[in-house]
Design a protein around this motif. Structure first.
Motif, PDB file in Angstrom:
ATOM      1  N   VAL A 236       0.855  -1.178   0.000  1.00  0.00           N
ATOM      2  CA  VAL A 236       0.000   0.000   0.000  1.00  0.00           C
ATOM      3  C   VAL A 236       0.896   1.235   0.000  1.00  0.00           C
ATOM      4  O   VAL A 236       1.853   1.322   0.760  1.00  0.00           O
ATOM      5  N   GLN A 237       0.594   2.187  -0.882  1.00  0.00           N
ATOM      6  CA  GLN A 237       1.380   3.411  -0.911  1.00  0.00           C
ATOM      7  C   GLN A 237       0.883   4.348   0.178  1.00  0.00           C
ATOM      8  O   GLN A 237      -0.325   4.580   0.306  1.00  0.00           O
ATOM      9  N   VAL A 238       1.820   4.889   0.945  1.00  0.00           N
ATOM     10  CA  VAL A 238       1.468   5.755   2.061  1.00  0.00           C
ATOM     11  C   VAL A 238       2.191   7.087   1.918  1.00  0.00           C
ATOM     12  O   VAL A 238       3.407   7.141   1.723  1.00  0.00           O
TER      13      VAL A 238
ATOM     14  N   ARG B 182      -8.953  -0.891 -12.677  1.00  0.00           N
ATOM     15  CA  ARG B 182      -8.549  -1.342 -11.343  1.00  0.00           C
ATOM     16  C   ARG B 182      -9.317  -0.549 -10.283  1.00  0.00           C
ATOM     17  O   ARG B 182      -9.465   0.669 -10.400  1.00  0.00           O
ATOM     18  N   ASN B 183      -9.779  -1.242  -9.267  1.00  0.00           N
ATOM     19  CA  ASN B 183     -10.384  -0.540  -8.134  1.00  0.00           C
ATOM     20  C   ASN B 183      -9.296   0.240  -7.401  1.00  0.00           C
ATOM     21  O   ASN B 183      -8.195  -0.276  -7.170  1.00  0.00           O
ATOM     22  N   VAL B 184      -9.600   1.464  -7.044  1.00  0.00           N
ATOM     23  CA  VAL B 184      -8.630   2.316  -6.357  1.00  0.00           C
ATOM     24  C   VAL B 184      -9.279   2.889  -5.109  1.00  0.00           C
ATOM     25  O   VAL B 184     -10.413   3.362  -5.156  1.00  0.00           O
ATOM     26  N   SER B 185      -8.570   2.820  -3.999  1.00  0.00           N
ATOM     27  CA  SER B 185      -9.065   3.399  -2.750  1.00  0.00           C
ATOM     28  C   SER B 185      -8.046   4.384  -2.204  1.00  0.00           C
ATOM     29  O   SER B 185      -6.871   4.047  -2.032  1.00  0.00           O
ATOM     30  N   LEU B 186      -8.505   5.605  -1.947  1.00  0.00           N
ATOM     31  CA  LEU B 186      -7.681   6.622  -1.312  1.00  0.00           C
ATOM     32  C   LEU B 186      -8.200   6.829   0.099  1.00  0.00           C
ATOM     33  O   LEU B 186      -9.302   7.337   0.301  1.00  0.00           O
ATOM     34  N   PHE B 187      -7.424   6.386   1.076  1.00  0.00           N
ATOM     35  CA  PHE B 187      -7.791   6.584   2.475  1.00  0.00           C
ATOM     36  C   PHE B 187      -7.227   7.921   2.945  1.00  0.00           C
ATOM     37  O   PHE B 187      -6.041   8.195   2.752  1.00  0.00           O
ATOM     38  N   ALA B 188      -8.063   8.731   3.546  1.00  0.00           N
ATOM     39  CA  ALA B 188      -7.610   9.965   4.188  1.00  0.00           C
ATOM     40  C   ALA B 188      -7.763   9.787   5.684  1.00  0.00           C
ATOM     41  O   ALA B 188      -8.856   9.498   6.165  1.00  0.00           O
TER      42      ALA B 188
ATOM     43  N   GLY C 177      -8.354  -6.475  -3.652  1.00  0.00           N
ATOM     44  CA  GLY C 177      -8.151  -6.641  -5.095  1.00  0.00           C
ATOM     45  C   GLY C 177      -7.988  -5.350  -5.841  1.00  0.00           C
ATOM     46  O   GLY C 177      -8.358  -5.254  -7.006  1.00  0.00           O
ATOM     47  N   GLY C 178      -7.459  -4.313  -5.205  1.00  0.00           N
ATOM     48  CA  GLY C 178      -7.316  -3.031  -5.875  1.00  0.00           C
ATOM     49  C   GLY C 178      -6.058  -2.316  -5.455  1.00  0.00           C
ATOM     50  O   GLY C 178      -5.267  -2.814  -4.664  1.00  0.00           O
ATOM     51  N   LYS C 179      -5.891  -1.127  -5.996  1.00  0.00           N
ATOM     52  CA  LYS C 179      -4.752  -0.290  -5.642  1.00  0.00           C
ATOM     53  C   LYS C 179      -5.159   0.574  -4.461  1.00  0.00           C
ATOM     54  O   LYS C 179      -6.214   1.205  -4.480  1.00  0.00           O
ATOM     55  N   VAL C 180      -4.355   0.594  -3.422  1.00  0.00           N
ATOM     56  CA  VAL C 180      -4.695   1.317  -2.195  1.00  0.00           C
ATOM     57  C   VAL C 180      -3.618   2.345  -1.889  1.00  0.00           C
ATOM     58  O   VAL C 180      -2.429   2.034  -1.881  1.00  0.00           O
TER      59      VAL C 180
ATOM     60  N   LYS D 281      -2.579  -7.718  -4.186  1.00  0.00           N
ATOM     61  CA  LYS D 281      -2.493  -8.041  -5.604  1.00  0.00           C
ATOM     62  C   LYS D 281      -3.603  -7.307  -6.341  1.00  0.00           C
ATOM     63  O   LYS D 281      -4.782  -7.575  -6.142  1.00  0.00           O
ATOM     64  N   SER D 282      -3.193  -6.357  -7.153  1.00  0.00           N
ATOM     65  CA  SER D 282      -4.156  -5.537  -7.874  1.00  0.00           C
ATOM     66  C   SER D 282      -4.610  -6.258  -9.132  1.00  0.00           C
ATOM     67  O   SER D 282      -3.792  -6.747  -9.918  1.00  0.00           O
ATOM     68  N   ALA D 283      -5.934  -6.338  -9.340  1.00  0.00           N
ATOM     69  CA  ALA D 283      -6.492  -7.040 -10.503  1.00  0.00           C
ATOM     70  C   ALA D 283      -7.291  -6.081 -11.365  1.00  0.00           C
ATOM     71  O   ALA D 283      -7.950  -5.167 -10.858  1.00  0.00           O
TER      72      ALA D 283
END
Length: 934
Positions: free
Chosen positions: A19-21, A106-112, A328-331, A363-365
């Motif tokens: 996960v990119q932080v 790709r599903n992408v989630s940006l957590f704030a 299953g996505g980019k986080v 693993k991003s799908a």
């Protein structure tokens, strides 16, 4: 209610990426400047990744954390704190990869994540209408629609939809729907064959960027209305903005050849608000409390994912909704930081949370289907088969008695579960048919009609609120103030000439502007616009403040004045065309200015001004008092509305560890007993009180909600912290025994008793002394503590008992026990605990002994040379029995006390009568004796 997650699209899964932080620090806000806070955070970009450093303002100790990116947006002038980062920097670093990933399917989630006001929304949303200040989301959305407009292939259809929900106290609410039609218990997530767990909330079709932004604006208005009604707990809600992207390509015959789908999630997490350390206040919070559950569950899932274990996403509604994206996505997570010294605990908490997130690999799908209809049918059949297997197992268990036997309750429970699974299967079938129809037809006209219907509903949702921004509103008006910048000034309340009545819902005499939040009463106040001036008139002794002071008569409002109504409604007066007659401030006063005015009044109640008794109240403590006053007022309002005989009041004390003045809450239960709640415990229980109050407020008959005793926030039968006893460790530095009767001090420094504690050093065989002459070589004594460096030492802790203060003659505590840590400020160290003495006695006995081993690192050596161990004494208050705190319950107790008192008075009268008779007899005998003597 299904045990396993859904089947995700089987596409080209890549190697697991971490996960990119990113962390980002902002400028000081007004409160931090007013408190003369110092900067405690600095950043450094490395050849690969970055480092963020934080300095403990009390000890000066600096700690570093490593992340993918560290954005310094605090100062353009200060040297040595990191390179200056603009909105462009953040977009180019994080936004572009987000956009490209979404367009690839790709599903992408940006957590704030971060404390309220730390700058979460600025990175994500920014300032709309100012291109250079816009955040990741608006820039990405604009780019999506730009690329849509550049698509010239008539066989390609691109659609964008949006959902916005919040998760608060395990209840999912639809922020795109009118609050008045929200289900009482929120929306229940359900499983779908292809898209995981979803909630049936409004999904708004968006055809332009303006549609996206209007949806976000409506959602923020909904959040702001909730913030006013329930603040200060509203900041504890998690908000999920979900943008659904789909690109469908057909052949000339109209058959779908390829479908690319992606979900772009913006998750605004609540969480790193101020809490008291368990070590310094004795906080013991129940696990599973609704307000903590989502973050606790999310933390558990993060830990499991980082350790490559199976997480339990079903532990909370939040994790259930985020399951597909987290597996299953980019986080990406952006942790927003305040660099101010007064926010050190919250900032440290945020940095630690971000560090744990960094350990997750996903693993991003790509969600790409060449025959989506066939794949959907296949997924549906697989899920249906699995459900049927579960149903058959349930039926089989019921037939054989393996589960239910002859228990009618179990039979009914099994039948309800079977019905629920059947209903879920029917719903999935309907979903699939609707989705197939949409794929084959394109759904263009239906989407247009649905969007028009949603827009019409939203236009009618907010009565009395202008749908234009404050800058475009020409009438005199109020704008809402909020400590969350993303919610501030999102509500505009315009006033026409004449009178505008304000108050709670009143069918007999409806107000023009209806507020139903805490502390608002019927016919609360009235705003009058006449002769080019604005006035406010409080009614019915309502809590109406102007610039921090309560008003009791008709008072003029001018441009930039601050208004507080009830407990939570903070406003600023805006008078277009009359600015010159206003306060003339260069910057419009914000929430912190309004709060500071209330703070001054709150501080005055603690001794007049910033000095309370012998304590000097800092600006930060004044802020805490203002926050505390509002929350405590809120708790008292709720207790009154729910007919609870409980009174909450703030108390201030000096924290023995930090030497700072902190706030606790005294809770008086119907005059029978008073408990002290640490601030974090009060906050947690207040959230549950708000939940009960909301349930009561929505009930037309306004029945008092009931809760099981262990879930009722008004009932506290937990052990209370009686006091703490300190044992200095310098004897252990020389490995000699230490025995003491040390004082047990309460929160407020009162001596509650004495605790018998021993520290016994052990030899290399683990035995305690004394040692005979022939065993002298086993004696662990050292002349110089430095001789213990890097050595493992062992010692035994003994707690024989406690002698409590006998003042009053009645023992106040039962079921007492002692717990301790070697280093109470070490959050990772587990507590050691004695057995519980069940008796209500002044001299509880524990006869406790436990051996401990530590390695004398530099920190440990410093601790045993100059530090102390703190032993906490806990117990249940014997005079405290508030299983029934309702007015009826208290009244019955009082009636019983009165009867008991009447009985005692009758006994006293009878004894006085007997005594009078005896005195008369004695007098008569004395007279006889006197006569005989004569």
């Amino acid at each position: 209610f299904f045990g396993s997650c859904c089947t995700m699209p089987d596409a080209s899964a890549e190697e697991g990426d971490s996960v990119q932080v990113a962390v980002r620090m902002r400028v000081f806000n007004g409160r931090e400047k007013g408190a003369n806070a110092s900067r405690i955070v600095r950043m450094e970009n490395l050849e690969k990744g970055s480092k963020t450093y934080i300095t403990d303002p009390d000890t000066g100790e600096e700690r570093d954390f490593k992340y993918d990116y560290s954005f310094q947006s605090h100062s353009t002038d200060e040297q040595g704190i990191g390179e200056w980062a603009t909105q462009d920097t953040v977009m180019n670093t994080l936004g572009i990869p987000v956009l490209n990933a979404a367009l690839e399917g790709r599903n992408v989630s940006l957590f704030a994540y971060g404390q309220t006001g730390a700058g979460k929304s600025f990175s994500m949303l920014g300032k709309v209408g100012v291109p250079e200040l816009e955040g990741i989301v608006p820039r990405s959305c604009k780019e999506i629609f730009k690329r849509m407009s550049e698509e010239t292939n008539p066989l390609v259809t691109i659609t964008v939809d949006m959902q916005v929900v919040e998760v608060y106290c395990e209840q999912v609410n639809d922020l795109l729907a009118d609050r008045k039609v929200w289900p009482a218990n929120g929306h229940k997530p359900r499983l779908t064959p292809k898209f995981g767990y979803v909630v049936d909330t409004i999904t708004k079709p968006c055809f332009t960027y303006d549609d996206i932004w209007s949806a976000m604006e409506f959602a923020d208005k909904n959040r702001s209305v909730g913030s006013h009604a329930l603040n200060p707990e509203s900041s504890r809600a998690h908000t999920i903005y979900q943008i659904n992207y789909a690109k469908v390509t057909k052949n000339d015959a109209g058959k779908v050849m390829e479908e690319v789908r992606a979900k772009l999630n913006l998750i605004d997490l609540a969480g790193s608000e101020r809490t008291d350390s368990a070590g310094t206040t004795g906080q013991m919070l129940k696990e599973g409390n609704a307000i903590n559950l989502s973050l606790t569950a999310l933390g558990g899932c993060i830990k499991a994912l980082s350790e490559n274990k199976k997480p339990n996403f079903r532990d909370s509604k939040l994790t259930l909704l985020l399951q597909a994206s987290m597996t299953g996505g980019k986080v990406i997570m952006i942790a927003a930081l305040s660099p101010a010294s007064i926010c050190y605990p919250e900032t440290m908490s945020t940095l630690k949370f971000a560090e744990r997130i960094k350990q997750i690999k996903i693993k991003s799908a790509r969600n790409v289907s060449t025959d989506p209809v066939a794949e959907m049918k296949k997924a549906m059949e697989e899920l249906r088969a699995k459900m049927q297997q579960e149903i058959d197992q349930l039926k089989s268990a019921g037939a054989t008695g393996g589960v239910v036997g002859s228990d009618p309750a179990k039979v009914a429970e099994m039948q309800a579960l079977l019905d629920e699974k059947k209903k879920a299967e029917e719903q999935m079938q309907a979903d699939m048919l609707a989705r197939i129809k949409e794929l084959e037809s394109g759904g263009g006209s239906e989407r247009q009609a649905r969007a028009a219907e949603i827009n019409s509903m939203q236009a009618k949702a907010f009565v009395g609120i202008s749908m234009v921004k404050s800058a475009d509103e020409k009438r005199p008006h109020w704008v809402n103030l909020c400590d969350d910048p993303s919610l501030a000034e999102t509500l505009v309340y315009p006033f026409d000439d004449g009178d505008t009545t304000i108050g709670r819902m009143n069918r007999a005499n409806p107000p023009k502007l209806e507020f139903n939040g805490m502390g608002i009463i019927k016919d609360h106040c009235m705003v009058t616009i006449e002769d080019g001036k604005a006035y406010i008139t409080p009614q019915n002794n309502s809590r109406t403040l102007l610039n921090g002071k309560k008003i009791t008569e008709k008072t003029q409002m001018v441009h930039q004045n601050r208004i507080w109504l009830g407990n939570n409604y903070a406003m600023r007066m805006v008078y277009p065309g009359k600015e010159s007659e206003g306060e003339g401030k260069d910057e419009a006063p914000d929430y912190y200015v309004a709060e500071a005015e209330v703070s001054a009044e709150a501080a005055a109640s603690f001794g007049g001004g910033k000095k309370a008794g012998t304590m000097q109240l800092s600006d930060e403590l004044m802020h805490q008092l203002a926050e505390g006053e509002r929350k405590i007022d809120q708790a008292n309002i709720i207790a009154t509305d729910l007919q609870k005989e409980i009174i909450f009041s703030p108390k201030i004390y000096e924290n023995r560890w930090t030497k700072q003045t902190d706030v606790v809450v005294a809770v008086n239960f119907g005059g029978f007993s008073t408990l002290i709640w640490p601030w974090a415990k009060f906050n947690t229980r207040l959230a549950d009180m708000v939940s009960m109050w909301t349930e009561w407020e929505k009930d037309e008959e306004q029945k008092i909600p009931s809760r099981p005793e262990d879930e009722d926030p008004f009932i506290d039968k937990e052990a209370q912290l009686i006091g703490e006893a300190d044992v200095w460790l310098n004897a252990l530095a020389n490995m000699v025994e230490f025995t003491a009767q040390t004082s047990v001090l309460s929160h407020f420094g009162n001596v509650e008793g004495k605790m018998a504690v021993e520290l016994q050093p052990c030899d290399k065989n683990g035995n305690c002394g004394p040692w005979d002459d022939e065993d002298d070589d086993l004696d662990p004594f050292v002349d110089d503590p430095s001789d213990l460096a890097d050595q493992e030492i062992q010692f035994e802790v003994r707690v024989s008992g406690v002698q409590l203060d006998v003042g009053g003659g009645v023992c106040k505590y039962k079921k007492t026990f002692v717990r301790y840590k070697f280093d109470i400020q070490n959050e990772e160290e587990a507590w050691s605990q004695t057995r519980e003495d069940p008796n209500a006695t002044f001299a509880p006995k524990y006869n406790y002994a436990e051996k401990h081993k530590v390695t004398c690192t530099a920190d440990v050596l410093k601790h045993i040379t100059n530090g102390r161990m703190t032993f906490q004494l806990w117990g249940i208050v014997t005079t405290h029995d508030q299983a029934d705190t309702s007015k009826g319950g208290i009244a019955s107790k009082l009636e019983a006390k009165r009867k008991e008192l009447d009985k005692l008075e009758a006994q006293v009268l009878q004894k006085e009568k007997v005594l009078a008779q005896k005195e008369a007899l004695i007098a008569e005998k004395r007279k006889i004796l006197a006569d005989l003597g004569g």
